[in-house]
Design a protein around this motif. Structure first.
Motif, PDB file in Angstrom:
ATOM      1  N   VAL A   1       6.431   9.450   0.142  1.00 17.59           N
ATOM      2  CA  VAL A   1       5.690   8.262  -0.276  1.00 17.59           C
ATOM      3  C   VAL A   1       6.071   7.134   0.671  1.00 17.59           C
ATOM      4  N   ILE A   2       5.089   6.637   1.414  1.00 22.97           N
ATOM      5  CA  ILE A   2       5.314   5.560   2.384  1.00 22.97           C
ATOM      6  C   ILE A   2       4.779   4.268   1.783  1.00 22.97           C
TER       7      ILE A   2
ATOM      8  N   THR B   1      15.300  13.874   8.104  1.00 22.01           N
ATOM      9  CA  THR B   1      15.114  15.236   7.590  1.00 22.01           C
ATOM     10  C   THR B   1      15.640  16.315   8.532  1.00 22.01           C
ATOM     11  N   LYS B   2      16.447  15.940   9.515  1.00 23.03           N
ATOM     12  CA  LYS B   2      16.918  16.943  10.479  1.00 23.03           C
ATOM     13  C   LYS B   2      17.882  17.953   9.872  1.00 23.03           C
ATOM     14  N   HIS B   3      18.517  17.637   8.743  1.00 27.45           N
ATOM     15  CA  HIS B   3      19.445  18.560   8.093  1.00 27.45           C
ATOM     16  C   HIS B   3      18.746  19.586   7.203  1.00 27.45           C
TER      17      HIS B   3
ATOM     18  N   PHE C   1      10.041   4.440   3.248  1.00 25.33           N
ATOM     19  CA  PHE C   1       9.533   5.702   2.725  1.00 25.33           C
ATOM     20  C   PHE C   1      10.588   6.424   1.912  1.00 25.33           C
ATOM     21  N   ILE C   2      10.111   7.205   0.965  1.00 24.89           N
ATOM     22  CA  ILE C   2      10.959   8.019   0.090  1.00 24.89           C
ATOM     23  C   ILE C   2      10.566   9.465   0.308  1.00 24.89           C
TER      24      ILE C   2
ATOM     25  N   VAL D   1       0.856  -1.181   0.000  1.00 23.08           N
ATOM     26  CA  VAL D   1       0.000   0.000   0.000  1.00 23.08           C
ATOM     27  C   VAL D   1       0.896   1.236   0.000  1.00 23.08           C
ATOM     28  N   PHE D   2       0.559   2.196  -0.859  1.00 27.59           N
ATOM     29  CA  PHE D   2       1.313   3.440  -0.933  1.00 27.59           C
ATOM     30  C   PHE D   2       0.504   4.559  -0.300  1.00 27.59           C
ATOM     31  N   VAL D   3       1.134   5.297   0.591  1.00 29.23           N
ATOM     32  CA  VAL D   3       0.495   6.445   1.230  1.00 29.23           C
ATOM     33  C   VAL D   3       1.334   7.675   0.889  1.00 29.23           C
ATOM     34  N   LYS D   4       0.697   8.679   0.299  1.00 28.91           N
ATOM     35  CA  LYS D   4       1.404   9.911  -0.066  1.00 28.91           C
ATOM     36  C   LYS D   4       0.983  11.021   0.880  1.00 28.91           C
ATOM     37  N   LEU D   5       1.976  11.634   1.538  1.00 21.99           N
ATOM     38  CA  LEU D   5       1.715  12.711   2.489  1.00 21.99           C
ATOM     39  C   LEU D   5       2.666  13.868   2.235  1.00 21.99           C
TER      40      LEU D   5
END
Length: 147
Positions: free
Chosen positions: A61-62, A49-51, A72-73, A10-14
């Motif tokens: 995209v999870i 994503t801390k940088h 995730f990407i 399943v792909f989840v886009k957020l």
């Protein structure tokens, strides 16, 4: 006898702010409904994503597998985010085409295209085609591209 069917991935886009993922909406409900622990995702996402400058919107995209594990990407921010930031505005024009909300130079558009070219789905495109696409997005937001 019933056979156990394998469920597909399943792909989840957020769209999530950099370093700001939390189990609250939209992340929590989207992942919780599919049986994934949202806190695990939030820790991994925030660490990855801390940088990046905080609150930069990042399309993510999870991919949720049948055993409830996930990958995730994280993609680059939307083109409109870069254009509005370069133009120094917070909102686009109410009526694009008749109203100009801001201006960006062709150099800004070129720099945005270089960033967007690093996305997986845009690697095969030339810098020229990405640049023309960005100019089209700028027009639809009401930002004028100055040569």
């Amino acid at each position: 006898m019933s056979k156990k069917t394998q469920t597909a991935e399943v792909f989840v886009k957020l769209l999530i702010g950099a370093g700001k993922a939390s189990p609250s909406p939209p992340v929590g409900p989207a992942l919780g409904a599919r049986g994934v622990k949202s806190m695990d995702f939030c820790k991994q996402f925030n660490d990855k994503t801390k940088h990046i400058v905080a609150d930069t919107p990042l399309p993510t995209v999870i991919t949720i597998k049948s055993d409830r594990s996930f990958t995730f990407i994280v993609k680059s921010p939307p083109t409109t985010y870069f254009l509005k930031k370069a133009a120094g505005i917070t909102k686009g024009a109410q009526t694009p085409g008749t109203e100009v909300a801001g201006q960006v130079s062709l150099k800004h558009v070129y720099e945005i295209a270089k960033i967007k070219q690093q996305d997986v789905n845009l690697k095969h495109l030339s810098l020229e085609s990405i640049t023309s696409s960005i100019i089209g997005v700028a027009k639809s937001v009401g930002i004028q591209v100055v040569h």
